[in-house]
Design an enzyme around this catalytic site. Structure first.
Site, PDB file in Angstrom:
ATOM      1  N   ASP A 148       0.840  -1.182  -0.126  1.00  0.00           N
ATOM      2  CA  ASP A 148       0.204   0.143   0.061  1.00  0.00           C
ATOM      3  C   ASP A 148       0.552   0.913  -0.099  1.00  0.00           C
ATOM      4  O   ASP A 148       0.293   2.325   0.567  1.00  0.00           O
ATOM      5  CB  ASP A 148      -0.903   0.380   1.023  1.00  0.00           C
ATOM      6  CG  ASP A 148      -2.241  -0.910   1.019  1.00  0.00           C
ATOM      7  OD1 ASP A 148      -2.028  -1.626   0.177  1.00  0.00           O
ATOM      8  OD2 ASP A 148      -2.584  -1.019   1.713  1.00  0.00           O
ATOM      9  N   HIS A 195     -10.568   0.408  -2.573  1.00  0.00           N
ATOM     10  CA  HIS A 195     -12.315   0.627  -2.101  1.00  0.00           C
ATOM     11  C   HIS A 195     -13.213   0.969  -3.242  1.00  0.00           C
ATOM     12  O   HIS A 195     -12.959   2.009  -3.563  1.00  0.00           O
ATOM     13  CB  HIS A 195     -12.308   0.846  -0.733  1.00  0.00           C
ATOM     14  CG  HIS A 195     -11.836   0.638   0.448  1.00  0.00           C
ATOM     15  ND1 HIS A 195     -11.574  -0.783   1.192  1.00  0.00           N
ATOM     16  CD2 HIS A 195     -10.673   1.723   1.355  1.00  0.00           C
ATOM     17  CE1 HIS A 195     -10.475  -0.471   1.473  1.00  0.00           C
ATOM     18  NE2 HIS A 195      -9.965   0.771   2.079  1.00  0.00           N
ATOM     19  N   HIS A 253     -17.574   3.131   0.777  1.00  0.00           N
ATOM     20  CA  HIS A 253     -17.125   1.290   1.476  1.00  0.00           C
ATOM     21  C   HIS A 253     -17.402   1.409   3.129  1.00  0.00           C
ATOM     22  O   HIS A 253     -17.555   2.888   3.561  1.00  0.00           O
ATOM     23  CB  HIS A 253     -15.649   1.675   1.375  1.00  0.00           C
ATOM     24  CG  HIS A 253     -14.454   0.380   1.816  1.00  0.00           C
ATOM     25  ND1 HIS A 253     -14.755   0.125   3.118  1.00  0.00           N
ATOM     26  CD2 HIS A 253     -15.018  -1.378   1.425  1.00  0.00           C
ATOM     27  CE1 HIS A 253     -14.322  -1.579   2.904  1.00  0.00           C
ATOM     28  NE2 HIS A 253     -14.579  -2.508   1.955  1.00  0.00           N
ATOM     29  N   LYS A 275      -6.868  -5.225  -3.244  1.00  0.00           N
ATOM     30  CA  LYS A 275      -8.283  -5.879  -1.865  1.00  0.00           C
ATOM     31  C   LYS A 275      -8.885  -4.773  -0.763  1.00  0.00           C
ATOM     32  O   LYS A 275      -8.380  -3.280  -1.401  1.00  0.00           O
ATOM     33  CB  LYS A 275      -6.737  -6.001  -1.040  1.00  0.00           C
ATOM     34  CG  LYS A 275      -6.157  -5.438  -0.202  1.00  0.00           C
ATOM     35  CD  LYS A 275      -5.422  -5.126   0.770  1.00  0.00           C
ATOM     36  CE  LYS A 275      -4.364  -4.604   0.978  1.00  0.00           C
ATOM     37  NZ  LYS A 275      -4.991  -3.652   2.315  1.00  0.00           N
ATOM     38  N   CYS A 307      -2.082  -2.265   7.873  1.00  0.00           N
ATOM     39  CA  CYS A 307      -1.805  -3.332   6.094  1.00  0.00           C
ATOM     40  C   CYS A 307      -1.168  -4.436   6.446  1.00  0.00           C
ATOM     41  O   CYS A 307      -0.351  -5.845   6.257  1.00  0.00           O
ATOM     42  CB  CYS A 307      -2.485  -2.861   5.827  1.00  0.00           C
ATOM     43  SG  CYS A 307      -3.560  -2.263   5.003  1.00  0.00           S
TER      44      CYS A 307
HETATM   45  C1  VGL Z   1      -5.385   0.850   5.554  1.00  0.00           C
HETATM   46  C2  VGL Z   1      -6.264   1.452   7.139  1.00  0.00           C
HETATM   47  C3  VGL Z   1      -6.855   1.902   6.356  1.00  0.00           C
HETATM   48  C4  VGL Z   1      -3.108   0.208   5.768  1.00  0.00           C
HETATM   49  C5  VGL Z   1      -5.757   0.776   4.932  1.00  0.00           C
HETATM   50  O1  VGL Z   1      -3.197   0.537   4.678  1.00  0.00           O
HETATM   51  O2  VGL Z   1      -2.847   0.035   7.074  1.00  0.00           O
HETATM   52  N1  VGL Z   1      -4.916   1.975   6.866  1.00  0.00           N
HETATM   53  N2  VGL Z   1      -7.151   1.107   5.276  1.00  0.00           N
HETATM   54 ZN    ZN Z   2      -8.087   0.718   3.354  1.00  0.00          ZN
END
Ligand code: VGL
Ligand code: ZN
Length: 243
Positions: free
Chosen positions: A47, A87, A91, A145, A190
């Site tokens: 991410d 998302h 979402h 995801k 994540c």
């Molecule tokens: C994440 C919060 C919401 C992350 C993703 O990538 O850690 N954190 N969505």
């Molecule tokens: Zn997220």
């Protein structure tokens, strides 16, 4: 060996490895106890997207500072998989989808407690793009995801219900990849959930701490490290790798 200290011994070991056919750098790395990535290792870059870097809607402090290091680490890996949080608009993990709720509050959902976030990483928006400085042309797969409206997915392996697979376990197994090294954002969400699920799926997992940054909402960073170490995730630094 009476007056042979550990350093001399290691130097000796390195020259033996050179004699045994290992390259000079590999032997030196091995002698220093550094980890050299091999053919069944995979780097999971989690991410590193605009929303999670400064200026983004769910910016992780210093999230952009890891990028040069992530790029450098990636060059040492033959196999690299990237992930993208991805998302739908509206979402279920967005506070804006729950009237009266604010970001960082929690709600109960059928699969457990859900932290509510600012809108982020909406499919097809620039916020969901990988950060422009991510430079890993040899990455082989991008796993997206969190694309089901009613289920979040921090982990790259299983959605937040703990049982819906993303397909990554099968992909890694099919390709004979066994050790998962993790970098990216955010350490306590994540990255941690992915590392924990990697262990559950039977992979070794190494989190390269200085190539991650955390959100740390309400002590989440300390808890994440406790959970990861408890599950056998190895906490390492980039200096532990031959890169
Ligand atoms: C994440 C919060 C919401 C992350 C993703 O990538 O850690 N954190 N969505
Ligand atoms: Zn997220």
């Amino acid at each position: 060996m009476m007056d042979c200290n550990r350093r001399d011994f290691l130097k000796g070991a390195a020259s033996m490895m050179v004699l045994a056919g290992m390259s000079g750098t590999a032997a030196a790395a091995a002698a220093q106890g550094k980890i050299k990535s091999g053919g069944d290792d995979v780097l999971l870059v989690v991410d590193v997207q605009n929303c999670f870097t400064p200026g983004g809607s769910l910016a992780v402090k210093e999230g952009d500072q890891i990028i040069p290091l992530v790029n450098r680490i990636a060059r040492a890996f033959q196999h690299v998989v990237l992930t993208q949080d991805w998302h739908t608009p509206g979402h279920i993990s967005f506070a804006s989808s729950h009237p009266g709720k604010k970001p960082f509050e929690t709600i109960q959902l059928p699969y457990g407690t859900q932290v509510l976030w600012p809108d982020h990483c909406v499919q097809g928006t620039s916020g969901a793009d990988l950060h422009k400085d991510v430079n890993i042309p040899h990455a082989q797969l991008i796993i997206r995801k969190g694309y089901r409206q009613h289920v979040d997915s921090y982990s790259a392996f299983y959605e937040a219900d703990g049982k819906t697979p993303t397909g990554l376990t099968g992909y890694l197994r099919d390709r004979g990849l066994k050790q998962v090294f993790l970098v990216g954002l955010a350490t306590d969400f994540c990255v941690a959930w992915s590392a924990l699920d990697a262990r559950k799926a039977g992979f070794s997992a190494y989190v390269i701490e200085d190539a991650t940054r955390g959100i740390d909402a309400g002590g989440s960073l300390g808890k994440a490290w406790q959970d990861m170490v408890g599950a056998g995730v190895k906490r390492i630094k980039s200096a532990d790798l031959e890169i």
